[in-house]
Each structure stands twice: as C-alpha cells, then as structure tokens.
Design a protein around this motif. Structure first.
Motif, PDB file in Angstrom:
ATOM      1  N   SER A  63      -5.327   9.489   5.133  1.00 33.15           N
ATOM      2  CA  SER A  63      -6.715   9.910   5.257  1.00 33.15           C
ATOM      3  C   SER A  63      -7.487   9.004   6.209  1.00 33.15           C
ATOM      4  O   SER A  63      -7.002   7.951   6.624  1.00 33.15           O
ATOM      5  N   HIS A  64      -8.726   9.408   6.539  1.00 29.65           N
ATOM      6  CA  HIS A  64      -9.598   8.559   7.356  1.00 29.65           C
ATOM      7  C   HIS A  64      -9.796   7.209   6.667  1.00 29.65           C
ATOM      8  O   HIS A  64      -9.730   6.151   7.305  1.00 29.65           O
ATOM      9  N   ALA A  65     -10.059   7.248   5.354  1.00 28.70           N
ATOM     10  CA  ALA A  65     -10.269   6.006   4.601  1.00 28.70           C
ATOM     11  C   ALA A  65      -8.997   5.166   4.591  1.00 28.70           C
ATOM     12  O   ALA A  65      -9.046   3.933   4.705  1.00 28.70           O
ATOM     13  N   GLY A  66      -7.847   5.843   4.454  1.00 29.75           N
ATOM     14  CA  GLY A  66      -6.578   5.124   4.471  1.00 29.75           C
ATOM     15  C   GLY A  66      -6.318   4.471   5.813  1.00 29.75           C
ATOM     16  O   GLY A  66      -5.820   3.344   5.890  1.00 29.75           O
ATOM     17  N   ILE A 216       1.794   1.279   2.385  1.00 34.21           N
ATOM     18  CA  ILE A 216       0.908   0.239   2.899  1.00 34.21           C
ATOM     19  C   ILE A 216      -0.547   0.676   2.762  1.00 34.21           C
ATOM     20  O   ILE A 216      -1.412  -0.095   2.321  1.00 34.21           O
ATOM     21  N   ALA A 217      -0.835   1.935   3.145  1.00 30.89           N
ATOM     22  CA  ALA A 217      -2.205   2.447   3.064  1.00 30.89           C
ATOM     23  C   ALA A 217      -2.698   2.500   1.625  1.00 30.89           C
ATOM     24  O   ALA A 217      -3.855   2.193   1.336  1.00 30.89           O
ATOM     25  N   THR A 218      -1.814   2.884   0.695  1.00 35.06           N
ATOM     26  CA  THR A 218      -2.195   2.946  -0.719  1.00 35.06           C
ATOM     27  C   THR A 218      -2.582   1.581  -1.237  1.00 35.06           C
ATOM     28  O   THR A 218      -3.606   1.412  -1.920  1.00 35.06           O
ATOM     29  N   GLN A 221      -5.940   0.399   0.470  1.00 28.66           N
ATOM     30  CA  GLN A 221      -7.131   1.052  -0.060  1.00 28.66           C
ATOM     31  C   GLN A 221      -7.532   0.470  -1.406  1.00 28.66           C
ATOM     32  O   GLN A 221      -8.711   0.474  -1.773  1.00 28.66           O
ATOM     33  N   SER A 222      -6.567  -0.037  -2.153  1.00 28.50           N
ATOM     34  CA  SER A 222      -6.858  -0.619  -3.456  1.00 28.50           C
ATOM     35  C   SER A 222      -7.351  -2.058  -3.342  1.00 28.50           C
ATOM     36  O   SER A 222      -8.255  -2.481  -4.064  1.00 28.50           O
ATOM     37  N   VAL A 223      -6.767  -2.798  -2.416  1.00 25.27           N
ATOM     38  CA  VAL A 223      -7.006  -4.237  -2.350  1.00 25.27           C
ATOM     39  C   VAL A 223      -8.177  -4.627  -1.449  1.00 25.27           C
ATOM     40  O   VAL A 223      -9.047  -5.421  -1.839  1.00 25.27           O
ATOM     41  N   VAL A 224      -8.218  -4.081  -0.221  1.00 25.32           N
ATOM     42  CA  VAL A 224      -9.164  -4.564   0.785  1.00 25.32           C
ATOM     43  C   VAL A 224     -10.631  -4.440   0.355  1.00 25.32           C
ATOM     44  O   VAL A 224     -11.377  -5.422   0.428  1.00 25.32           O
ATOM     45  N   PRO A 225     -11.103  -3.271  -0.098  1.00 24.00           N
ATOM     46  CA  PRO A 225     -12.519  -3.186  -0.485  1.00 24.00           C
ATOM     47  C   PRO A 225     -12.897  -4.164  -1.595  1.00 24.00           C
ATOM     48  O   PRO A 225     -13.985  -4.760  -1.568  1.00 24.00           O
ATOM     49  N   SER A 368      -4.321 -12.047   3.251  1.00 24.27           N
ATOM     50  CA  SER A 368      -3.137 -12.408   4.039  1.00 24.27           C
ATOM     51  C   SER A 368      -1.983 -11.445   3.798  1.00 24.27           C
ATOM     52  O   SER A 368      -1.345 -10.966   4.737  1.00 24.27           O
ATOM     53  N   ILE A 369      -1.721 -11.162   2.526  1.00 23.68           N
ATOM     54  CA  ILE A 369      -0.611 -10.282   2.186  1.00 23.68           C
ATOM     55  C   ILE A 369      -0.829  -8.879   2.758  1.00 23.68           C
ATOM     56  O   ILE A 369       0.070  -8.275   3.348  1.00 23.68           O
ATOM     57  N   SER A 370      -2.058  -8.361   2.622  1.00 23.76           N
ATOM     58  CA  SER A 370      -2.333  -7.017   3.139  1.00 23.76           C
ATOM     59  C   SER A 370      -2.234  -6.983   4.662  1.00 23.76           C
ATOM     60  O   SER A 370      -1.783  -5.985   5.247  1.00 23.76           O
ATOM     61  N   THR A 371      -2.625  -8.092   5.316  1.00 23.65           N
ATOM     62  CA  THR A 371      -2.498  -8.163   6.774  1.00 23.65           C
ATOM     63  C   THR A 371      -1.031  -8.179   7.187  1.00 23.65           C
ATOM     64  O   THR A 371      -0.630  -7.515   8.156  1.00 23.65           O
ATOM     65  N   ILE A 372      -0.224  -8.917   6.450  1.00 16.06           N
ATOM     66  CA  ILE A 372       1.214  -8.979   6.742  1.00 16.06           C
ATOM     67  C   ILE A 372       1.850  -7.599   6.566  1.00 16.06           C
ATOM     68  O   ILE A 372       2.713  -7.196   7.345  1.00 16.06           O
ATOM     69  N   PHE A 373       1.391  -6.860   5.548  1.00 17.67           N
ATOM     70  CA  PHE A 373       1.878  -5.482   5.372  1.00 17.67           C
ATOM     71  C   PHE A 373       1.591  -4.653   6.620  1.00 17.67           C
ATOM     72  O   PHE A 373       2.455  -3.949   7.146  1.00 17.67           O
ATOM     73  N   THR A 374       0.342  -4.713   7.073  1.00 20.99           N
ATOM     74  CA  THR A 374      -0.074  -3.879   8.197  1.00 20.99           C
ATOM     75  C   THR A 374       0.602  -4.298   9.491  1.00 20.99           C
ATOM     76  O   THR A 374       0.983  -3.452  10.305  1.00 20.99           O
ATOM     77  N   GLN A 375       0.755  -5.607   9.694  1.00 20.42           N
ATOM     78  CA  GLN A 375       1.432  -6.074  10.901  1.00 20.42           C
ATOM     79  C   GLN A 375       2.876  -5.607  10.944  1.00 20.42           C
ATOM     80  O   GLN A 375       3.427  -5.366  12.020  1.00 20.42           O
ATOM     81  N   ALA A 376       3.485  -5.476   9.774  1.00 18.64           N
ATOM     82  CA  ALA A 376       4.863  -4.967   9.721  1.00 18.64           C
ATOM     83  C   ALA A 376       4.918  -3.526  10.241  1.00 18.64           C
ATOM     84  O   ALA A 376       5.847  -3.140  10.958  1.00 18.64           O
TER      85      ALA A 376
END
Length: 472
Positions: A63-66, A216-218, A221-225, A368-376
């Motif tokens: 989604s856009h939010a994802g 990763i998006a799921t 969306q749970s962690v970042v906000p 950090s962990i969420s960034t590492i997910f996205t960089q992967a």
C-alpha cells in the motif's frame, strides 16, 4: 595507509562541490519547475496515505502507507540520530541549517523521482513488477542508457550494506547495557562482545528479510510510527523543559551556517557536511527510497510522488531537528570525545537523567533494525537487476555476514565507505530524473487538473480510482 584513511579519501572525492550542484541545484530546479504545485497538495497527500483515494485493480505489492513506512524505515534511523551527531561534531550547528535546506528541496526531488518510480516500472524474470532508478533509466531513457542503471546497482550494492546502522547499534548496546552497568571492563578487548551482539542482530534480521518486501513492509508499518511517536515524545519533553533557550539555538544554527570560521571549514565546508548528512537522513535524490515507492500498489504515478514527498518533512525537518535540539541543549557537542550515537546518548542522559539513554536505546534498536531490513530489500533489488532474482538468496546470505564485519569495525571506516557509495548512487538517480522531468510535469498537470475538476463537483474521476461511497 589505513582503511579509514582510504575510505575517507574516497568519500571526500565523491562528495565534492559537484554533489552540491547535483543534489541541491537539482532539487531547486524541481521546486521551481513544478511551480511549487505539489506543496499545495500536502493535505491531499495525507489523505492518500490514509487510504482515502484507493485505486481499483492497481498493480503493486504494498500500500501507499506500506511504501512510505518501508522507505522511512530506511531513513528514520541512525541517519536521524547518529548522523545528526556526526554533522554537529564535524560541521558545527550550522550543518543543521543545510540539512533543512536539503530536506526542503529534497521534498521536490522525491516527488519527481518517486512519480517516475511508478511511471517507469519494469518486470523481473518472474514477471513481478519492480521499481527503482535502474528501471526508470532502462524503461524511461532506453537501452542505450543501461550502463547508468548498471552503475547505480553496483554502487547500490555497497551503499546498502548494513554497515552504519549495525555499527552504531552495537556501540550503544555495548556502552549502555554492558559496560556502564559494570558487566564488562572498558580495559578489556570488546571484539568478542561486539561479534556476539552482531550474531544476534544477524539472526534477527535474517528472520525478516528472507520473507521479502511484504514482510518488511508489515514490520515497518508496525514499528516505525510507534518509535517516531516515542522519540518525538522525548524531544518534546526536553525542548519544553528548555523552551526559553530554543530561539537562541535556532539563531546559532543559522548564524553558524554562514560563518566563515565555522567548525566545518567555512560556509562551503559546512554546507557540504550538512548536505552529506541530510542525504544519509532522507535519501532524497540518492535513489534507495525510489525502490520502496516503486513497489506501491497504485496506477497513478503522481499519487505516489505526493506520498513520497512527505518523507523528508518527517525525517529531516522533524526528527533530525529534534535530535539537534537535544544535543545542543545538553552541551555535549562541546568538548565530548564521543562519536555518533554515543554522543546522542550522552545528550539524552543529561537532558533526561536516568531514563533518557534507555528510551533512546529502545528507539535506536527498532530504528536500526527496521533500517537494516529495508536496506536488505534495496540491495536485493540492485543485485536482482544485475544477476537475476533466482540468485537473490546468495546476496542475502552475504548481506547477513556483513553485519558481523560492521559490528566489529570502527565508525570512521564505516561512515566513509557508505558516504562515498551514496554520493555515487545520486549521479544516475538525479541525471535520469532531470532528463525525464518534463514527463513528470505533464503527468502532474493532468492529475491536478482532474483532481480540481473532481473537487469542484464535475463528473470527472481519476482513472483507476474507486468511486467514493455515498456520504463518504
């Protein structure tokens, strides 16, 4: 000659004045060329983000939010905490001003690059729609420009390794959870301690990234906000407790930005440091975030450009400014030997005694962990473009192993290598966006004209958009 000195020379060459012209000059061009129109539709962008204008039968994976959460998982992290500390220590408070300028023009840059991400999507060998600068180049500019797409992917493989985030995460965990409580002496060799923490991070990251962008998006969306909410809550408390000092610090930032005697080595030096750190913070013009937004489920390119435009406003104008205020209020930036995230932790300790550093650790861990997910995901997209999706698992295993290297390396070695790669990634991203800017402008003019007609009550709908329910 040490690795740190070699990577330092590489980063300095990559981040020359030419990068100032490309990123800031290009961003100003997008700002003027669009006639500031996208900025007048920020409310509409928020409505899209909230799911108010869904597309019927749209293609895409998230989604856009994802897409925004995934992109921000890659930007709201150590770039907003450790990187701000680096900017102030190396360039002085004035570097923050140039981070702001970079973010403002970066909003325009993201509108253009992420609109193109949907406009020129390509397919991998499995027939799955993919987006990113490499597809913008090959689909939008044609096969003769493929060399530029290949170049982006090659430097993107390096730039998206999880080096800075892993390094800073391990540093703050070691310092505040192991050494300060007395479980480990500062005189001891920390190599094995750092390596052990690196193994834990590697296993945690592996459990998510092997599931692809949807997982990763799921998680994002749970962690970042939630983490942004906690972090900004801490910042509001500190700023509110020192509200009378805030105008002086804003004045200091602006004054130092134009000081010939600034820590960064004059106006140009401070400007380059600020832009360099802003690029690591919001990634506008670098091209990484384009890959996340290219996975959005939409048939309307301009919609995703509007959503993407919100990124720099949140991560640089909001989160980075909050970090800068906490560091400046604490005074740790004057005379401290700490670097990166540890400097931010010291600032939190002084401004929120007792609980501050541990709230920061909580945010740092998830950021950090969420960034590492996205960089992967970003690195995987680059690898798949070059070598095919079928070989992606091999890259992911190498990616996980680099976490162990990052956990035991020094900050200087890490930050210089990533900085240099980021600068090189910006070249194909910005060149392709500038060449294709007229396509974005035409699409934007058409979209906003249709939107205006729709809002005025005329029977005009945005193609592919689901009709609104009565009373909705």
């Amino acid at each position: 000659m040490t690795l740190a000195s070699v990577t330092g020379q590489f980063a300095d060459m990559a981040w020359g004045p030419h990068m100032l012209v490309l990123l800031v000059g290009g961003g100003f061009f997008f700002l003027i060329y669009s006639r500031f129109v996208p900025f007048r539709y920020i409310g509409h962008a928020i409505a899209i983000l909230r799911g108010k204008h869904p597309d019927k039968g749209a293609q895409g994976q998230i989604s856009h939010a994802g897409a925004l959460s995934s992109a921000m998982a890659g930007t709201v992290g150590m770039g907003n905490i450790g990187s701000v500390a680096v900017a102030i220590m190396v360039g002085g408070p004035g570097a923050i001003f140039w981070m702001w300028i970079s973010a403002i023009v970066g909003m325009a840059t993201k509108f253009f690059t992420c609109t193109l991400a949907i406009m020129y999507r390509g397919k991998d060998e499995n027939g799955q729609l993919q987006g990113g600068p490499m597809y913008i180049i090959t689909e939008g500019l044609g096969p003769k420009w493929r060399f530029l797409a290949v170049f982006f992917c090659l430097v993107g493989l390096v730039g998206n390794f999880p080096l800075f985030n892993t390094n800073q995460l391990v540093q703050i965990l070691r310092e505040w959870l192991v050494i300060k409580p007395g479980f480990y002496s500062t005189a001891q060799d920390t190599f094995w301690l750092d390596l052990s923490m690196g193994v834990v991070v590697m296993l945690l990251v592996g459990s998510v990234i092997l599931g692809g962008i949807k997982r990763i998006a799921t998680v994002a969306q749970s962690v970042v906000p939630t983490m942004i909410f906690i972090y900004m809550g801490c910042a509001i408390y500190v700023i509110g407790s020192h509200i009378s000092e805030i105008p002086a610090y804003f004045s200091l930032i602006v004054t130092e930005a134009f000081s010939l005697d600034s820590v960064g080595g004059g106006i140009l030096g401070t400007m380059l440091i600020g832009i360099r750190r802003a690029a690591f913070s919001n990634e506008a013009g670098i091209g990484t975030e384009v890959m996340a937004h290219g996975s959005a489920r939409t048939n309307e390119p301009v919609k995703e450009g509007l959503v993407a435009m919100l990124g720099p406003a949140i991560d640089t104008l909001l989160v980075c400014t909050a970090t800068a205020m906490i560091i400046l209020i604490s005074g740790v930036w004057q005379g401290s030997e700490a670097a990166g995230v540890n400097l931010s932790a010291q600032a939190f300790e002084l401004t929120m005694p007792g609980v501050g550093p541990y709230l920061l650790i909580l945010c740092v861990f998830f950021f950090s962990i969420s960034t590492i997910f996205t960089q992967a995901f970003y690195g995987g997209q680059c690898f798949s473009f070059l070598f095919g999706v079928k070989r992606l698992r091999k890259y992911q295993y190498v990616y996980l192993l680099t976490i162990l290297f990052a956990a035991t390396a020094t900050l200087d070695e890490i930050i210089n290598l990533i900085d240099g790669a980021y600068a090189l990634m910006a070249i194909p991203t910005m060149v392709s966006a500038l060449l294709l800017a007229p396509k974005v402008k035409d699409a934007a003019d058409d979209y906003f004209a249709r939107l205006k007609q729709k809002q005025s009550g005329d029977s005009v709908t945005v193609p592919g958009e689901e009709p609104e329910k009565e009373g909705g």
